[in-house]
Design a protein around this motif. Structure first.
Motif, short mmCIF file in Angstrom:
data_model
loop_
_atom_site.label_atom_id
_atom_site.label_comp_id
_atom_site.label_asym_id
_atom_site.label_seq_id
_atom_site.Cartn_x
_atom_site.Cartn_y
_atom_site.Cartn_z
N ALA A 34 -54.96 94.58 37.28
CA ALA A 34 -54.09 94.56 36.10
C ALA A 34 -53.30 95.87 36.02
O ALA A 34 -52.11 95.86 35.68
N VAL A 35 -53.95 96.99 36.33
CA VAL A 35 -53.24 98.28 36.27
C VAL A 35 -52.21 98.38 37.39
O VAL A 35 -51.08 98.82 37.18
N VAL A 36 -52.60 97.92 38.58
CA VAL A 36 -51.67 98.01 39.72
C VAL A 36 -50.41 97.16 39.49
O VAL A 36 -49.33 97.53 39.93
N ARG A 37 -50.56 96.05 38.77
CA ARG A 37 -49.37 95.24 38.46
C ARG A 37 -48.37 96.04 37.62
O ARG A 37 -47.17 95.86 37.75
N PRO B 140 -55.32 98.11 30.09
CA PRO B 140 -54.67 98.36 31.38
C PRO B 140 -53.30 99.01 31.21
O PRO B 140 -52.93 99.91 31.97
N GLU B 141 -52.55 98.59 30.18
CA GLU B 141 -51.21 99.18 30.01
C GLU B 141 -51.31 100.66 29.61
O GLU B 141 -50.45 101.46 29.97
N HIS B 142 -52.35 101.02 28.90
CA HIS B 142 -52.52 102.44 28.54
C HIS B 142 -52.89 103.26 29.76
O HIS B 142 -52.42 104.38 29.93
N CYS B 143 -53.75 102.71 30.60
CA CYS B 143 -54.13 103.40 31.82
C CYS B 143 -52.89 103.61 32.70
O CYS B 143 -52.61 104.72 33.17
N ALA B 144 -52.11 102.54 32.86
CA ALA B 144 -50.91 102.61 33.69
C ALA B 144 -49.94 103.65 33.13
O ALA B 144 -49.32 104.41 33.88
N ARG B 145 -49.82 103.71 31.83
CA ARG B 145 -48.88 104.64 31.18
C ARG B 145 -49.28 106.10 31.45
O ARG B 145 -48.44 106.94 31.72
N VAL B 146 -50.58 106.39 31.39
CA VAL B 146 -51.04 107.75 31.65
C VAL B 146 -50.67 108.16 33.08
O VAL B 146 -50.15 109.24 33.33
N LEU B 147 -50.92 107.25 34.02
CA LEU B 147 -50.63 107.56 35.42
C LEU B 147 -49.13 107.78 35.64
O LEU B 147 -48.72 108.66 36.40
N GLU B 148 -48.35 106.99 34.90
CA GLU B 148 -46.90 107.11 35.01
C GLU B 148 -46.43 108.47 34.46
O GLU B 148 -45.61 109.14 35.05
#
Ligand code: ADP
Ligand code: ZN
Ligand code: MG
Length: 468
Positions: free
Chosen positions: A324-327, A359-367
């Motif tokens: 989900a995060v990789v998407r 998952p969207e919060h995790c992705a946002r931090v990485l971004e």
């Protein structure tokens, strides 16, 4: 010398109710004998009714193990006396099991053939008290089990352990068994023989192992014991032995009983179980992607190292979270690193398996890290706070003023101050002590509350220190 091992595994199915009555199957921790009724207490005249969900779960497991499903299977009575078995027989499947001829592929690529998968009921539990009294708890009597029997295909104790680990993964992915070995939801009897000539030797069955470690240790002990005996010219007896965790040895329990002793016969209270193509295909279509398929696809699609794949596919929710995060943030290695270091740590610390970070919060931090809005140190804190409170990373960053300082004039100003206040470190660096640079960088981080852009800080510091 050749070692041959075959495993008989009992897995408790996660149905709400028992195999042949509507009593709750969740016996663990319940007050003794509260989950019972005339059927599972073995009262005369009480009749069993097969639990459809248990059949479906057993089918799931059998199909995931690539088994053939005969159209018809039957239930049989396995007769023996024991105080935890009120009927005097266990309802099991004997000559017509639910499923036959499958295999499980280990992460090494080896295929272990499955001889059969059948349904049966569990027995109750005996509790031996300290003052020599034995109590009977029949909450577990009638709980559904599947027995999964391999061909003698395993070549070492280590391989037996790999098999158990992979089998547990599959059952947990399917959601049909908790796989908890300590609670006894997944149990294993191990058969082992060694031989000098490559033929199958006399086998010994080992019981009473309740961890992967114990399975490997018990088999290693037994392998050694049998080899030594054969070397001395001794003869092995076909017997059942118990693993003793404390002594690290197996001990004789009984000479092996033969199946004739059980006087198996078809249970007249239960009609044959018929599974048509439609039912089988429906269950087949409901199977999730299994661990082996997932590992292979991830290697192809994400090009991750085997180690990352093994860690992140161990549990299905973790694997699905990763995807989900990789998407949302399509950098698999980056996501993998953050998950393995931070998220798995947070789960462990919180002693939970539920990832409360969206998952969207995790992705946002990485971004935010990748575009330089926050640095890695800050990112760890933001991730943790978002994990614990559910707040969006942007909100946390703005509330706390955590945006990274990468503006050169702002950084230069701070550095001038740091250099002026630390003349000794400056002198050290100039006389060749590289370590002084890290110290000075640390001072900049301290003043900025960890928000200085680490790379730029280092570059600017070097520039300033090298100025004449
Ligand atoms: P039993 O009738 O004694 O229960 P089975 O033939 O049903 O024996 O086999 C039970 C388990 O023992 C299976 O998992 C099988 O693979 C394994 N097994 C059979 N023969 C051997 C052997 N010689 N060495 C090791 N394992 C064996
Ligand atoms: Zn009951
Ligand atoms: Mg057997």
């Amino acid at each position: 010398m050749r070692t041959v091992i075959g495993l008989e595994v009992h897995a408790q199915l996660l149905t709400k109710t028992k195999l042949f009555c509507s009593c709750s199957a969740e016996y663990f921790g319940a007050p003794p004998n509260t989950h019972t009724c005339p059927v599972c207490l073995g009262m005369p005249g009480a009749l069993p009714v097969l639990n459809e969900k248990a059949v479906e779960y057993a089918l799931k497991a059998a199909l995931a193990l690539h088994c053939e499903i005969p159209h018809r299977s039957t239930f049989a009575r396995k007769n023996y006396f024991y105080p935890d078995l009120p009927k005097g027989y266990q309802i099991s499947q004997y000559d017509e099991p639910l499923a036959v001829r499958g295999y499980l592929e280990l992460p090494t690529g080896k295929r272990v053939r499955i001889r059969r998968v059948h349904l049966e009921e569990d027995a109750g539990k005996l509790l031996h008290t300290e003052d020599g009294v034995t109590l009977v708890d029949l909450n577990r009597a009638g709980v559904p089990l599947i027995e999964i029997v391999t061909e003698p295909d395993l070549g070492s104790p280590q391989e037996a352990r790999l098999y158990m680990e992979e089998l547990r993964r599959v059952l947990r992915y399917l959601g049909v068994c908790s796989g908890d070995m300590e609670e006894g939801s997944l149990r294993c009897d191990a058969n082992i023989s060694v031989s000098l000539d490559g033929e199958l030797g006399t086998k010994v069955e080992i019981k009473n192992m309740n961890s992967f470690r114990a399975i490997e240790d018990a088999l290693s002990f037994e392998e050694r014991r049998q080899r030594e005996l054969l070397h001395r010219g001794g003869l092995l007896a076909q017997e059942t032995r118990l693993w003793n965790e404390k002594t690290g040895q197996t001990e004789p329990m009984r000479s092996k009983e033969e199946s004739e002793d059980y006087r198996y016969f078809p249970d007249p209270d239960l009609v044959p179980l018929e599974i048509d193509d439609a039912w089988r295909e429906k269950v087949k279509r409901s199977l999730p992607e299994l661990p082996a398929q997932k590992r292979a696809r991830w290697a192809q699609e994400y090009k991750l190292p085997d180690y990352d794949i093994a860690v992140l596919t161990e549990e299905r929710p973790i694997a699905e979270y990763f995807e989900a995060v990789v998407r949302l943030y399509p950098n698999p290695k980056d996501v993998s690193n953050w998950m393995m270091s931070e998220i798995l740590r947070l789960l462990k610390e919180g002693q939970t398996t539920e990832i409360t970070l969206k998952p969207e919060h995790c992705a946002r931090v990485l971004e935010m890290v990748s575009v330089g809005q926050i640095n890695r140190t800050v990112a760890k804190d933001v991730l943790e706070e978002s994990f614990k409170t559910g707040k969006a990373p942007d909100e946390i960053v703005h509330e706390k003023g955590l945006l990274q300082i990468s503006d050169e004039s702002a950084l230069a100003e701070i550095m001038t101050k740091v250099l002026a206040e630390n003349p000794k470190a400056v002198a050290d660096f100039k006389s060749g002590k590289e370590a002084a640079l890290s110290f000075l960088q640390g001072q900049v981080m301290k003043i900025t509350g960890g928000k200085a852009d680490p790379k730029k800080t280092r570059e600017l510091l070097l520039q300033k220190l090298r100025e004449p």
